[in-house]
Structures are given as structure tokens and as C-alpha cells.
Design an enzyme around this catalytic site. Structure first.
Site, PDB file in Angstrom:
ATOM      1  N   ASN A 263     -16.592  -3.615 -14.644  1.00 38.12           N
ATOM      2  CA  ASN A 263     -15.635  -2.902 -13.793  1.00 38.12           C
ATOM      3  C   ASN A 263     -16.292  -1.647 -13.247  1.00 38.12           C
ATOM      4  O   ASN A 263     -17.077  -1.001 -13.944  1.00 38.12           O
ATOM      5  CB  ASN A 263     -14.408  -2.482 -14.615  1.00 38.12           C
ATOM      6  CG  ASN A 263     -13.373  -1.746 -13.783  1.00 38.12           C
ATOM      7  OD1 ASN A 263     -13.051  -2.153 -12.661  1.00 38.12           O
ATOM      8  ND2 ASN A 263     -12.832  -0.655 -14.315  1.00 38.12           N
TER       9      ASN A 263
ATOM     10  N   GLY B 260     -11.681  -3.726  -0.426  1.00 40.18           N
ATOM     11  CA  GLY B 260     -12.891  -4.493  -0.708  1.00 40.18           C
ATOM     12  C   GLY B 260     -14.183  -3.877  -0.206  1.00 40.18           C
ATOM     13  O   GLY B 260     -15.145  -4.596   0.085  1.00 40.18           O
ATOM     14  N   SER B 261     -14.267  -2.543  -0.154  1.00 38.42           N
ATOM     15  CA  SER B 261     -15.537  -1.949   0.313  1.00 38.42           C
ATOM     16  C   SER B 261     -16.656  -2.171  -0.708  1.00 38.42           C
ATOM     17  O   SER B 261     -17.827  -2.309  -0.332  1.00 38.42           O
ATOM     18  CB  SER B 261     -15.371  -0.464   0.633  1.00 38.42           C
ATOM     19  OG  SER B 261     -15.238   0.313  -0.530  1.00 38.42           O
TER      20      SER B 261
ATOM     21  N   HIS C  41     -15.322   2.068 -11.976  1.00 38.31           N
ATOM     22  CA  HIS C  41     -14.188   2.981 -12.124  1.00 38.31           C
ATOM     23  C   HIS C  41     -14.569   4.342 -11.560  1.00 38.31           C
ATOM     24  O   HIS C  41     -15.639   4.868 -11.872  1.00 38.31           O
ATOM     25  CB  HIS C  41     -13.813   3.107 -13.611  1.00 38.31           C
ATOM     26  CG  HIS C  41     -12.609   3.963 -13.832  1.00 38.31           C
ATOM     27  ND1 HIS C  41     -11.333   3.541 -13.518  1.00 38.31           N
ATOM     28  CD2 HIS C  41     -12.492   5.226 -14.309  1.00 38.31           C
ATOM     29  CE1 HIS C  41     -10.481   4.515 -13.798  1.00 38.31           C
ATOM     30  NE2 HIS C  41     -11.153   5.545 -14.278  1.00 38.31           N
TER      31      HIS C  41
ATOM     32  N   SER D 242     -18.324   5.244 -12.771  1.00 34.75           N
ATOM     33  CA  SER D 242     -18.955   4.558 -13.905  1.00 34.75           C
ATOM     34  C   SER D 242     -18.844   3.055 -13.713  1.00 34.75           C
ATOM     35  O   SER D 242     -17.824   2.565 -13.210  1.00 34.75           O
ATOM     36  CB  SER D 242     -18.223   4.907 -15.216  1.00 34.75           C
ATOM     37  OG  SER D 242     -18.107   6.305 -15.398  1.00 34.75           O
TER      38      SER D 242
ATOM     39  N   MET E 216      -6.871  -3.852  -9.338  1.00 32.82           N
ATOM     40  CA  MET E 216      -5.963  -2.824  -9.843  1.00 32.82           C
ATOM     41  C   MET E 216      -4.927  -3.351 -10.825  1.00 32.82           C
ATOM     42  O   MET E 216      -3.997  -2.645 -11.183  1.00 32.82           O
ATOM     43  CB  MET E 216      -5.273  -2.122  -8.670  1.00 32.82           C
ATOM     44  CG  MET E 216      -6.257  -1.505  -7.681  1.00 32.82           C
ATOM     45  SD  MET E 216      -7.509  -0.423  -8.436  1.00 32.82           S
ATOM     46  CE  MET E 216      -6.523   1.036  -8.738  1.00 32.82           C
ATOM     47  N   ARG E 217      -5.102  -4.578 -11.281  1.00 34.06           N
ATOM     48  CA  ARG E 217      -4.161  -5.130 -12.246  1.00 34.06           C
ATOM     49  C   ARG E 217      -4.855  -5.196 -13.611  1.00 34.06           C
ATOM     50  O   ARG E 217      -6.021  -5.582 -13.709  1.00 34.06           O
ATOM     51  CB  ARG E 217      -3.786  -6.532 -11.785  1.00 34.06           C
ATOM     52  CG  ARG E 217      -2.675  -7.165 -12.542  1.00 34.06           C
ATOM     53  CD  ARG E 217      -2.399  -8.553 -11.974  1.00 34.06           C
ATOM     54  NE  ARG E 217      -1.641  -9.314 -12.949  1.00 34.06           N
ATOM     55  CZ  ARG E 217      -0.338  -9.186 -13.117  1.00 34.06           C
ATOM     56  NH1 ARG E 217       0.345  -8.398 -12.350  1.00 34.06           N
ATOM     57  NH2 ARG E 217       0.284  -9.879 -14.046  1.00 34.06           N
TER      58      ARG E 217
ATOM     59  N   ASP F  20     -10.210   0.563 -19.316  1.00 33.81           N
ATOM     60  CA  ASP F  20     -11.331   1.457 -18.957  1.00 33.81           C
ATOM     61  C   ASP F  20     -12.042   2.042 -20.175  1.00 33.81           C
ATOM     62  O   ASP F  20     -12.570   3.166 -20.118  1.00 33.81           O
ATOM     63  CB  ASP F  20     -10.849   2.600 -18.038  1.00 33.81           C
ATOM     64  CG  ASP F  20     -10.249   2.088 -16.740  1.00 33.81           C
ATOM     65  OD1 ASP F  20     -10.695   1.028 -16.264  1.00 33.81           O
ATOM     66  OD2 ASP F  20      -9.335   2.746 -16.202  1.00 33.81           O
TER      67      ASP F  20
ATOM     68  N   ARG G  26       3.036 -12.243 -17.555  1.00 34.93           N
ATOM     69  CA  ARG G  26       1.678 -11.753 -17.298  1.00 34.93           C
ATOM     70  C   ARG G  26       0.596 -12.759 -17.703  1.00 34.93           C
ATOM     71  O   ARG G  26      -0.353 -13.012 -16.956  1.00 34.93           O
ATOM     72  CB  ARG G  26       1.480 -10.445 -18.077  1.00 34.93           C
ATOM     73  CG  ARG G  26       0.039  -9.975 -18.178  1.00 34.93           C
ATOM     74  CD  ARG G  26      -0.062  -8.701 -18.967  1.00 34.93           C
ATOM     75  NE  ARG G  26       0.637  -7.616 -18.300  1.00 34.93           N
ATOM     76  CZ  ARG G  26       0.115  -6.897 -17.312  1.00 34.93           C
ATOM     77  NH1 ARG G  26      -1.090  -7.150 -16.869  1.00 34.93           N
ATOM     78  NH2 ARG G  26       0.800  -5.928 -16.761  1.00 34.93           N
TER      79      ARG G  26
HETATM   80  C1  GAR Z   1     -12.879   2.069  -5.699  1.00 36.28           C
HETATM   81  O1  GAR Z   1     -12.972   3.451  -5.543  1.00 36.28           O
HETATM   82  C2  GAR Z   1     -12.942   1.690  -7.160  1.00 36.28           C
HETATM   83  O2  GAR Z   1     -13.787   2.499  -7.907  1.00 36.28           O
HETATM   84  C3  GAR Z   1     -11.499   1.898  -7.572  1.00 36.28           C
HETATM   85  O3  GAR Z   1     -10.750   1.435  -6.497  1.00 36.28           O
HETATM   86  C4  GAR Z   1     -11.492   1.589  -5.292  1.00 36.28           C
HETATM   87  C5  GAR Z   1     -11.531   0.257  -4.604  1.00 36.28           C
HETATM   88  O4  GAR Z   1     -12.155   0.358  -3.357  1.00 36.28           O
HETATM   89  N1  GAR Z   1     -11.212   1.200  -8.779  1.00 36.28           N
HETATM   90  C6  GAR Z   1     -10.308   1.615  -9.644  1.00 36.28           C
HETATM   91  O5  GAR Z   1      -9.662   2.631  -9.510  1.00 36.28           O
HETATM   92  C7  GAR Z   1     -10.152   0.734 -10.857  1.00 36.28           C
HETATM   93  N2  GAR Z   1      -9.442   1.411 -11.882  1.00 36.28           N
HETATM   94  P1  GAR Z   1     -12.601  -0.924  -2.567  1.00 36.28           P
HETATM   95  O6  GAR Z   1     -11.421  -1.889  -2.566  1.00 36.28           O
HETATM   96  O7  GAR Z   1     -12.893  -0.426  -1.189  1.00 36.28           O
HETATM   97  O8  GAR Z   1     -13.807  -1.519  -3.251  1.00 36.28           O
END
Ligand code: GAR
Length: 219
Positions: A112, A19-20, A114, A141, A95-96, A150, A70
Site C-alpha cells: 500500500n 488513479g494517478s 500511504h 510510505s 480507500m476501502r 496502515d 463486507r
Molecule cells: C494518494 O495520495 C495515495 O497515497 C492516497 O490516496 C491518493 C490516491 O491518489 N492513499 C491513501 O490515502 C490510502 N490510505 P491516486 O488515485 O491519484 O493514485
């Protein structure tokens, strides 16, 4: 959906992990850099650290594995998101894969972030794939979500150089702070009503955006 006016500032965040990016939104709100409020944080992982970043009343989570199929999980998630009446919904490390019904329900206000320069490297392991391809540039992006993974219209990107001795880890580490700034900048545009999805594309200030905005998110 409420119109894009001064009240269009309730954000629902979907997150699966640390969750950063959510924290970047919380910090931007707290520091007055983003006029918004978090309507709720939603996770498919009840143990996700992201959930702990907000008060309990703003948290919703469910273990996707406890649903029979799902679509049942997606429907529960969609009802929970709808219940907090968000103006925008942001997948920030979610991530789902979201099913088509979920996407249709929130289309046009579903974003989103990415970690690649889309359309390159949809899906997972983007940093490793950029290195394996010998790319000299990498990035992130922010795009509208469509049912195909995506594949939605890209609003904005940030770029960083790939250095000779980069590993997937160092690349990810250098990109992350830029990702955070990118997300805040795009949210500011969306919340002020300047960005909209139209068909398969993006409108900025009412005009079609032919290539994604390239934002300078230097650390
Ligand atoms: C981030 O780098 C985000 O871009 C990526 O997951 C990380 C989550 O970090 N997202 C994906 O790969 C989505 N396909 P976070 O939990 O620290 O925000």
C-alpha cells in the site's frame, strides 16, 4: 505464488479514485523504467477514473454496497485478483479497508502507498493532520499490508518539508509526484526479488531492514 525471478512482474492494482499512482506505474512500464505488466485494475467504485486508464479487458469493479456484507465483497475481489495470477498486488489509492481474510490470502505480496510518514497518521486526512500537529516534515510510505489499518512493515519513505503557508491541498500537490517515484522505486525492488516481508518486518537482500529506506524522489 511464483518465486521472485524474472517472471515476478505481474502487478494487480487496487484503486478507488483518480488513479494517478496507477498512471505512474503505466508510464514507468511504457518508458522501460519498470519491467512489469499490469495484470488487472480492481476497484470498489465502478465509476473510478483509475479504471479508464487501462483497456476494458484489464478492468474489474463492483459496487461494495451491492454485497450483503463486507466479507462477500472482499471474497469476490480476492477471487477476481487471484484469477489474473498477479505476483504483487498494490493498493494505490484504494480507500476501502481490506478484511483480514483478503490480507491473509495475499500476505507478503500486498503493498500500500500511504500519504504520511508512518507510523504517523494512519487512516484519513493525513495532510491536514500533519499541519495541525505543526510538523516541519511530511511524506509518504510504501508498506506491506497487514490486517490492522496502515500498520504493516514500512519498506520505504519519501520526505518533503512543510512550508509556512502550506495548506492540506498544497502539501498533497507537492507530495504526489514524489509518491509516484517512491512507488515505482519500491516496485522495482520488489519485482527484482530484493524485498520480502518476514514476520512483522522487511528483508532487503536477505537482511532485516531496521528502519525504512529513505528514498530521494526529488521532482
Ligand atoms: C494518494 O495520495 C495515495 O497515497 C492516497 O490516496 C491518493 C490516491 O491518489 N492513499 C491513501 O490515502 C490510502 N490510505 P491516486 O488515485 O491519484 O493514485
Amino acid at each position: 505464488m511464483r518465486s521472485a525471478d524474472s517472471t515476478s512482474r505481474r502487478i494487480a492494482v487496487l484503486a478507488s479514485g483518480r488513479g494517478s499512482n496507477l498512471q505512474a506505474i503505466l508510464d514507468a512500464i511504457a518508458e522501460g523504467r519498470l519491467a512489469a505488466e499490469i495484470a488487472g485494475v480492481f476497484s470498489d467504485k465502478p465509476g473510478a477514473h483509475a479504471l479508464e486508464r487501462v483497456p476494458e479487458r484489464l478492468r474489474w469493479s463492483a459496487d461494495a454496497k451491492s454485497f450483503p456484507f463486507r466479507e462477500a465483497f472482499d471474497a469476490a475481489l480476492a477471487d477476481a485478483v487471484d484469477a489474473v495470477q498477479p505476483d504483487w498486488i498494490v493498493c494505490a489509492g484504494y480507500m476501502r479497508i481490506l478484511g483480514a481474510d483478503f490480507v491473509r490470502r495475499f500476505r507478503g505480496r500486498l503493498l500500500n502507498i500511504h500519504p504520511s510518514l508512518l507510523p504517523k497518521y494512519r487512516g484519513l486526512h493525513t495532510h491536514r493532520r500533519a499541519l495541525e500537529a505543526g510538523d516541519t516534515e511530511h511524506g509518504a510510505s510504501v508498506h506491506f499490508v497487514v490486517p490492522e489499518l496502515d500498520a504493516g512493515a514500512v519498506i520505504a519513505q519519501v520526505r518533503i518539508p512543510v512550508l509556512p503557508d502550506d495548506s492540506p491541498e498544497t502539501l498533497a500537490e507537492r507530495l504526489l509526484p514524489r509518491e509516484h517515484r517512491l512507488l515505482i522505486d519500491v516496485l522495482a525492488l520488489c519485482l527484482s526479488g530484493r524485498v520480502a516481508e518476514q514476520g512483522e518486518g522487511v528483508l532487503l537482500d536477505g537482511h532485516p531492514l531496521f528502519t525504512p529506506l529513505q528514498l530521494d524522489c526529488g521532482a
